[in-house]
Design a protein around this motif. Sequence first.
Motif, PDB file in Angstrom:
ATOM      1  N   ALA A   1       0.843  -1.200   0.000  1.00 17.12           N
ATOM      2  CA  ALA A   1       0.000   0.000   0.000  1.00 17.12           C
ATOM      3  C   ALA A   1       0.880   1.253   0.000  1.00 17.12           C
ATOM      4  O   ALA A   1       0.623   2.202  -0.754  1.00 17.12           O
ATOM      5  CB  ALA A   1      -0.937  -0.004   1.201  1.00 17.12           C
ATOM      6  N   ASN A   2       1.926   1.263   0.820  1.00 14.93           N
ATOM      7  CA  ASN A   2       2.844   2.409   0.856  1.00 14.93           C
ATOM      8  C   ASN A   2       3.554   2.586  -0.487  1.00 14.93           C
ATOM      9  O   ASN A   2       3.751   3.712  -0.948  1.00 14.93           O
ATOM     10  CB  ASN A   2       3.870   2.253   1.983  1.00 14.93           C
ATOM     11  CG  ASN A   2       3.256   2.458   3.350  1.00 14.93           C
ATOM     12  OD1 ASN A   2       2.249   3.151   3.495  1.00 14.93           O
ATOM     13  ND2 ASN A   2       3.850   1.845   4.357  1.00 14.93           N
ATOM     14  N   TYR A   3       3.952   1.483  -1.087  1.00 16.65           N
ATOM     15  CA  TYR A   3       4.603   1.511  -2.404  1.00 16.65           C
ATOM     16  C   TYR A   3       3.676   2.187  -3.422  1.00 16.65           C
ATOM     17  O   TYR A   3       4.088   3.086  -4.155  1.00 16.65           O
ATOM     18  CB  TYR A   3       4.952   0.075  -2.823  1.00 16.65           C
ATOM     19  CG  TYR A   3       5.480  -0.071  -4.220  1.00 16.65           C
ATOM     20  CD1 TYR A   3       6.830   0.092  -4.499  1.00 16.65           C
ATOM     21  CD2 TYR A   3       4.631  -0.397  -5.277  1.00 16.65           C
ATOM     22  CE1 TYR A   3       7.331  -0.051  -5.793  1.00 16.65           C
ATOM     23  CE2 TYR A   3       5.122  -0.546  -6.571  1.00 16.65           C
ATOM     24  CZ  TYR A   3       6.461  -0.374  -6.815  1.00 16.65           C
ATOM     25  OH  TYR A   3       6.950  -0.512  -8.089  1.00 16.65           O
ATOM     26  N   LEU A   4       2.417   1.741  -3.474  1.00 17.75           N
ATOM     27  CA  LEU A   4       1.454   2.324  -4.417  1.00 17.75           C
ATOM     28  C   LEU A   4       1.197   3.795  -4.109  1.00 17.75           C
ATOM     29  O   LEU A   4       1.113   4.624  -5.020  1.00 17.75           O
ATOM     30  CB  LEU A   4       0.138   1.546  -4.381  1.00 17.75           C
ATOM     31  CG  LEU A   4       0.166   0.137  -4.954  1.00 17.75           C
ATOM     32  CD1 LEU A   4      -1.153  -0.563  -4.683  1.00 17.75           C
ATOM     33  CD2 LEU A   4       0.465   0.157  -6.445  1.00 17.75           C
ATOM     34  N   ASN A   5       1.077   4.107  -2.831  1.00 14.47           N
ATOM     35  CA  ASN A   5       0.815   5.486  -2.430  1.00 14.47           C
ATOM     36  C   ASN A   5       1.961   6.400  -2.856  1.00 14.47           C
ATOM     37  O   ASN A   5       1.732   7.493  -3.375  1.00 14.47           O
ATOM     38  CB  ASN A   5       0.582   5.564  -0.924  1.00 14.47           C
ATOM     39  CG  ASN A   5      -0.107   6.840  -0.531  1.00 14.47           C
ATOM     40  OD1 ASN A   5      -0.970   7.350  -1.246  1.00 14.47           O
ATOM     41  ND2 ASN A   5       0.270   7.371   0.622  1.00 14.47           N
ATOM     42  N   LYS A   6       3.187   5.953  -2.663  1.00 16.47           N
ATOM     43  CA  LYS A   6       4.356   6.752  -3.077  1.00 16.47           C
ATOM     44  C   LYS A   6       4.356   6.966  -4.587  1.00 16.47           C
ATOM     45  O   LYS A   6       4.683   8.050  -5.065  1.00 16.47           O
ATOM     46  CB  LYS A   6       5.648   6.083  -2.637  1.00 16.47           C
ATOM     47  CG  LYS A   6       5.922   6.223  -1.161  1.00 16.47           C
ATOM     48  CD  LYS A   6       7.203   5.508  -0.764  1.00 16.47           C
ATOM     49  CE  LYS A   6       7.369   5.551   0.745  1.00 16.47           C
ATOM     50  NZ  LYS A   6       8.510   4.744   1.201  1.00 16.47           N
TER      51      LYS A   6
END
Length: 157
Positions: A86-91
């Motif tokens: 989720a953090n990867y996609l958000n970044k």
Amino acid sequence: MKITFLTVGKTEDAYLKDGIDKYVKRLKHYIKLELVDLPELKNTKALTEQQQKTKEAELILKKITPLDHVILLDEKGMELTSKQFANYLNKKSITSISSLVFVVGGPYGFDQSVYDRANDKLSLSRMTFSHQMIRLFFTEQLYRAFTIIKGEPYHHE
């Protein structure tokens, strides 16, 4: 941000199609998602594994633009928890990347030309799954990631 899920071959089993459709419908609330199924190669018994990977690579690379950020679903890729994904996609969504393309190759994996074009590699597990099942697992994890980003109650720790 647009996400494309590019796969070689079609999902054949009805129960997998139903599951994928379930998450694709849910994802419409969060992102623009496009599923692209490339045709499976015909008469592959006459081809070596490398010839098959080369032909699949030609099909894959035709669908990728220079502006796409390409992530291969590959057993040697980075291993992330659902929250890390989720953090990867958000970044990626807050940078200048407007198009992510996740790619599932054929039964023998990717040709070197596809590895050379890729920006990242992602492993969904150390275990090996059929290419059919990976499609369901990935769409569920994509949905899960967006519910995590939005703070919605789907994901439990």
